[in-house]
Design a protein around this motif. Structure first.
Motif, short mmCIF file in Angstrom:
data_model
loop_
_atom_site.label_atom_id
_atom_site.label_comp_id
_atom_site.label_asym_id
_atom_site.label_seq_id
_atom_site.Cartn_x
_atom_site.Cartn_y
_atom_site.Cartn_z
N SER A 363 -10.66 -16.89 10.84
CA SER A 363 -9.55 -15.88 10.38
C SER A 363 -9.98 -14.46 9.86
N MET A 364 -9.49 -13.67 9.91
CA MET A 364 -9.78 -12.28 9.43
C MET A 364 -9.85 -12.57 7.89
N SER A 365 -9.06 -13.33 7.02
CA SER A 365 -9.04 -13.45 5.81
C SER A 365 -10.28 -14.20 5.17
N ALA A 366 -10.64 -15.41 5.88
CA ALA A 366 -11.90 -16.22 5.72
C ALA A 366 -13.13 -15.13 5.66
N PHE A 367 -13.04 -14.39 6.85
CA PHE A 367 -14.12 -13.20 6.71
C PHE A 367 -14.15 -12.28 5.58
N VAL A 368 -13.09 -11.86 5.30
CA VAL A 368 -12.87 -10.85 4.27
C VAL A 368 -13.26 -11.47 3.00
#
Ligand SMILES: Nc1ncnc2c1ncn2[C@@H]1O[C@H](COP(=O)(O)OP(=O)(O)O)[C@@H](O)[C@H]1O
Ligand SMILES: [Mg+2]
Lengths: 860, 255
Positions: A363-368
């Motif tokens: 997910s984007m949030s994991a990356f961010v």
């Protein structure tokens, strides 16, 4: 300036890689846990969306209790309502659903699925209705009281084929069934590795729950109206006083998805917290590396200053460099974390929780999250060294690289000890009644204090630890000892991650050892029987009461009593009625269910007032401190709401100490005799008759329990051990998580040693020139590493013991928990630190032997 | 103890040659270009003599010294110390050779900063787990007159004192030969002459063999003999040099 920074960064690829390694490791753990969590959540989301695909509405009781850890227990729904639901316009089919305790016994007589330590074991309904959650993949659906089917995974694990006889234990006891088929859940063999025994509805209700009842009703519509409208129609058709509610398919899907997420979130939060700790320790390594490299580059920075660069410009070069490392390291770390998440899944699978694979969820949030945390931590860690680099006087360009010094030692010691003392105060008040944040601050204070103190103690401690090494290893040992002590700041920064990890491990171990011995004493005194039958069913199922009664009838058994748990809702007469309308869930409390007629003389519940035989159908005993806290006395009346919704007007008839009662409330099993949600025993205590041999009686009991495939028989000693050992499971989890930090700490030692070897290559060249052999060079590096690692371990043990002592002392109001220093564990920690020190030195030592003598001693 | 028993050759040349090189060549390859740092050098160093090696920068002085001392290997040719052919030794044997038969004095960074002066002096001996000759060591320490500084760390010693400790270290194990690479390069002329005097004494009074690389005519004048190098080849030699003779010769060499 930016171009210069880029050039300098590129010119130092080796160092860049080393520093990035710490960033990579720290962020990899973080991203690994994020990706792992997201992947599992996505898997279950898709699974349940699939399973409830054909369910348009879902009818269930509005009465339920919220249990700890996000679970809930709901009252049963009468099956008679099926016809009412089916008659609603727009409903094509309706069927009952049950999820209750049932354990399949394998062909070897052992239950399938590990007791307590694995995924749950369920019994459920396999229905011909398309709305049913199960689809038959082989054979046919079960019909009548002697047939069942199993989920694909359980059938495969138990090597059952269609036509086999399968024994199952559930609330009504142990029975044999003929297996007539195999089923899949959605399109997978079993959800999360749970085992399922599936029956037709009447059999399931009678065997698993209560005849005539199911947990809920699944409804499929003809799609003539929306799910919302269908739900409203069903609601309208059901009488209000039935206390039922109807959910749309989307609602129940979302709810089940949410529940599993809740359960998983405890686990993943735990993982993520420890990953952040690991990243924090990684930050320390990064800080250390930047400090060392900044010192090594002092001349270069001084030269920049001499030719006109401002302080800020010099600092900025380092900060730009660190940002680059943070960015590159976090990016790589995120990638490595994805691999790590696969490893976590494999580990989970190995413990029996098969997670169906439905692709990675990145997910984007994991990356961010990972990226921002990684970059921020790197920049923060580089901040101080960068500022220090800017302050280097231009004249330093002309001087030789100075050894670092620990600065004003007295000031350091005073400040360090003061912070530690404040931390200790925080720790004590945190353990008393101050908010949890105070405890956190206390731990932080302890650690900060020791870190401030570090450079002051590093030199003397390293020199002391080095004495035997210098004695035994000759000149290489002498040099190792001196090298470990020569840069006290560097050594203490390198040892700090080891110290933090070891201190936490030691504190937890010391705490656990003390609690364990306390538990041993308490249970040793309370249990006066000879044999205990225990089952760890995680609050789900247990020993059917009929088994307890059967044991009582055995030859040679003098006395038997069973103890179980259930949840109820309590309303407190001293508090205003809860602002809950019917149907809203309320927090339940655990009640220990006992048999007052048989418990006395066998298990001491620590009654401080009253007589257990007075419990009856409507009596209750309360833990003394809970009663004091609530202002309750003998005769206070409490409204007890059972899971099935029945309300009992109970009276407090006595108090218990709460130490051996496992729960704050004690009631007789009579109180729950007529409920459709049956109760189980979790412990059965047995006293052997005089003149009978304990092992003979145990064999006789084993014949019954192995027949139903449930519970573990323990001698009194074993039982006491087992109670004390429960703390070990938590401890093991904490150890596992802290191992992450230790790995990072070791990497930190490797990096520091490599940098030191690089920095001392002239010295190494000189030593080689005057006759130091390669193996002596290796010895020197190895023992320096061991001393550094031991420095961390030894001071970590000391700090850990101090923290453990403070915590135990604070926990213990009555002064009956003796503080135990875990000698064996402590020695193991020191030994492990020794071995890890040796391992960490392997590569740097090899690098040291590769130093080219001629190049090293070249004077330019 | 020594892994190097005297060979037949050693007995024949005993008392005359401490080390010698035969057609020694060293070629450095960097990219496409080759540098002949040593180009067929034949040279021998007499026992009990102080030899200086001189030559312009880049002429191969350091390379010759490193190769003869067993710190580096030749591309072709051979080097002998006490008639032991260094090309036949592995790394471990070379290490022990340096420890027992060779002493070193470098231009700078001669001492281990974490060890005291005394520990530095005894370093080659203790690395070999040997005690050494106590009477000899005592004499060496007296010669460099640093007895009161033995427990000091290098950082607490002046540059000249550090070089004297380095000389004492080179002498302590009574090596067959001592190599010094511009030992006074970092010192002022007064301290430099002090150090050179000690080296001269070590040869004259203690009977040691020293080979010193230098580009300073005054330093070279302390030696018994000077070997001149140019472009990796022997360009000449001079016995009983004086500073003036050396300067004149160098001028002539430059033409
Ligand atoms: N490691 C090396 N790689 C390439 N060339 C080298 C190396 N070491 C020395 N050289 C070259 O070999 C020649 C001789 O060098 P050196 O022995 O150091 O000279 P000197 O000590 O007389 O100044 C020089 O041209 C030098 O550039
Ligand atoms: Mg040179």
């Amino acid at each position: 300036m930016f171009r210069l920074a880029v050039k300098m960064t590129v010119a130092r690829t080796g160092r860049l890689i080393l520093t990035s390694l710490a960033v990579i490791l720290g962020t990899a753990f973080l991203s690994g846990t994020f990706v792992f969590r997201d992947t599992i959540n996505q898997t279950f989301d898709r699974l349940f969306a699939d399973v409830f695909r054909d369910v348009n509405a879902y009818v269930r009781s509005t009465t339920f209790l919220e249990l700890d850890f996000g679970g809930e227990q709901r009252a049963a729904t009468p099956i008679s309502l099926l016809s009412v639901v089916r008659s609603v316009e727009g409903v094509t089919s309706a069927t009952g659903d049950i999820q209750a305790f049932a354990r399949v016994i394998g062909k070897d007589g052992e239950p399938l699925g590990s007791e307590g330590n694995g995924p749950p074991t369920f019994g459920s309904i396999a229905s011909a209705d398309s709305v049913g959650l199960w689809s038959v993949s082989e054979g046919r659906l079960p019909i009548g009281p002697t047939e069942l089917i199993l989920d694909q995974a359980t059938a495969t694990n138990g090597k059952f084929v269609v036509g086999d006889t399968v024994r199952v234990v559930a609330v009504r006891g142990s029975r044999e069934f003929t297996m007539v088929g195999i089923a899949n859940y959605g399109d997978i063999s079993s959800p999360g590795g749970a085992t399922f025994a599936l029956f037709d509805q009447p059999t399931a209700s009678e065997f698993l729950l209560q005849p005539g009842f199911v947990d809920a009703i699944l409804v499929e519509g003809d799609d003539s109206v929306s799910d919302e409208q269908l739900t409203q129609r069903i609601d309208a058709a059901l009488a209000d006083d039935l206390k039922l509610e109807t959910l749309t398919g989307a609602e129940i899907t979302a709810e089940v998805q949410g529940q599993i997420k809740n359960v998983l979130s405890i686990f993943s939060t735990f993982l993520i917290v420890f990953s952040y700790i690991a990243l924090g320790i990684g930050a320390f390594v990064i800080y250390n590396v930047f400090s060392i490299t900044a010192a090594q580059r002092m001349r270069e920075n001084a030269l920049l200053r001499a030719i006109g660069a401002s302080r800020r410009q010099v600092s900025r070069v380092l900060l730009i460099e660190s940002t680059a490392m943070g960015v590159v390291g976090s990016l790589i770390g995120f990638g490595v974390g994805i691999l790590l998440s696969q490893l976590l899944s494999a580990l989970l699978k190995a413990t029996g929780f098969a997670v169906p694979s439905r692709g990675l969820a990145i997910s984007m949030s994991a990356f961010v999250n990972t990226f921002v945390a990684g970059v921020l931590v790197t920049i923060l860690a580089a901040w101080l060294p960068a500022r220090r680099a800017g302050r280097v006087p231009p004249l330093a360009a002309l001087r030789d690289t100075a050894l670092d010094t620990a600065g004003n030692l007295t000031r350091r010691i005073i400040i360090g000890l003061t912070i530690m003392a404040l931390g200790g105060v925080g720790l004590v008040s945190g353990m008393r009644d101050a908010p949890i944040q105070v405890l956190g601050l206390g731990v932080l204070g302890m650690f900060t204090g020791i870190l401030v103190l570090g450079p002051a103690i590093a030199r003397p401690v390293a020199l002391t630890l080095g004495i035997p090494i210098a004695k035994l290893r000759g000149p290489s040992g002498v040099m190792a000892r001196q090298n470990a002590a020569r840069n006290p700041k560097r050594t203490s920064r390198t040892a700090a991650p080891v110290l933090l990890g070891v201190a936490l491990v030691t504190a937890f171990t010391a705490l656990a050892a003390s609690i364990r011995s306390e538990i041993r004493d308490t249970f040793g005194n309370a249990f006066s029987g000879d044999i205990a039958l225990t089952v760890d069913a995680r609050g789900f199922g247990g020993i059917p009461l009929s088994i307890t009664d059967q044991i009582a009838d055995l030859d040679g058994v003098a006395q038997v009593t069973g103890v179980g748990f259930t949840s109820v809702r309590l309303s407190d007469p001293n508090e205003p009625p809860a602002l809950t309308q019917a149907g809203a869930g309320q927090r339940g409390v655990f009640v220990q269910t006992i048999n007052p007629a048989t418990i006395t003389g066998l298990f001491d519940l620590g009654v401080t007032e009253g007589d257990l035989t007075s419990l009856g159908k409507d009596g209750i005993f309360v833990a003394a401190d809970r009663a004091t806290e609530k202002g309750w006395g003998i005769g206070t009346r409490l409204q007890v709401t059972r899971i099935d919704g029945a309300v009992i007007d109970a009276e407090i008839r006595g108090f218990v100490s709460g130490e051996t009662s496992f729960a704050n409330y004690v009631a007789s099993r009579e109180m729950f005799a007529d409920t459709p949600s049956p109760i189980f025993d979790a412990f059965v205590y047995i006293k052997v008759a005089e003149g009978s041999a304990v092992d003979e009686v145990q064999t006789r009991i084993a014949a019954i329990t192995s027949d139903v495939g449930i519970g573990t028989l323990l001698s009194k000693e074993q039982f006491i051990d087992e109670q004390a050992a429960q703390i070990n499971q938590i401890l093991a989890l904490i150890y596992g998580m802290l191992a992450l930090s230790i790995i990072i700490a070791i990497v930190g030692i490797v990096i520091t040693l490599l940098l030191s070897v690089f920095e001392r290559r002239r010295e190494i060249g000189l030593l080689r020139a005057v006759g130091m052999s390669k193996s002596q060079v290796r010895t020197t590096v190895r023992w320096e590493s061991v001393i550094t690692s031991l420095l961390g371990a030894v001071s970590g043990v000391v700090l850990g013991v101090v923290m453990g002592f403070v915590v135990v002392a604070a926990l213990d109001d009555e002064g009956n928990i003796a503080f135990k220093v875990p000698i064996n564990e402590t020695l193991s920690i020191v030994l492990i630190a020794f071995v890890l020190g040796v391992i960490a030195a392997i590569y740097p030592a090899w690098r040291a032997t590769r130093v080219n003598i001629v190049e090293a001693i070249a004077t330019t | 103890m020594s892994i190097f028993p005297p060979t037949a050759a050693e007995t024949t040349t005993a008392g005359t040659i401490a080390a010698h090189a035969v057609s020694a060549s060293k070629i450095y390859v960097t990219g496409d270009s080759e540098v002949h740092a040593l180009d067929g050098v034949d040279v021998s160093f007499e026992k009990g003599k102080f030899t200086a090696i001189m030559g312009p920068s880049g002429s191969g002085k350091s390379t010759l010294m490193h190769c003869v001392a067993g710190l580096d290997s030749l591309t072709t040719g051979s080097v002998f110390i006490s008639d032991i052919d260094l090309s036949l030794l592995n790394d471990k044997q070379l290490t022990e050779l340096r420890r027992e038969k060779v002493g070193f004095i470098f231009q700078a960074f001669n001492l281990i900063p974490t060890l005291s002066a005394e520990e530095n002096i005894l370093l080659p001996l203790s690395l070999g787990r040997r005690k050494g000759d106590a009477v000899w060591i005592d004499r060496v320490i007296d010669t460099i007159s640093l007895r009161d500084r033995l427990n000091h760390r290098p950082s607490e010693l002046s540059g000249g004192q550090q070089q004297r400790v380095a000389i004492a270290r080179a002498l302590a194990s009574q090596p067959a030969i001592i190599f010094a690479d511009e030992p006074t390069g970092n010192l002022d002329s007064k301290t430099g002459s002090e150090v050179l005097t000690f080296m001269r004494q070590a040869v004259t009074d203690l009977g040691q063999t020293i080979v010193m690389v230098t580009h300073d005519a005054v330093a070279a004048s302390y030696a018994d003999r000077i070997v001149f190098l140019a472009d990796g080849k022997i360009a000449g030699e001079m016995f009983a040099p004086t500073a003036q003779k050396v300067l004149d010769y160098l001028k002539h060499l430059g033409e």
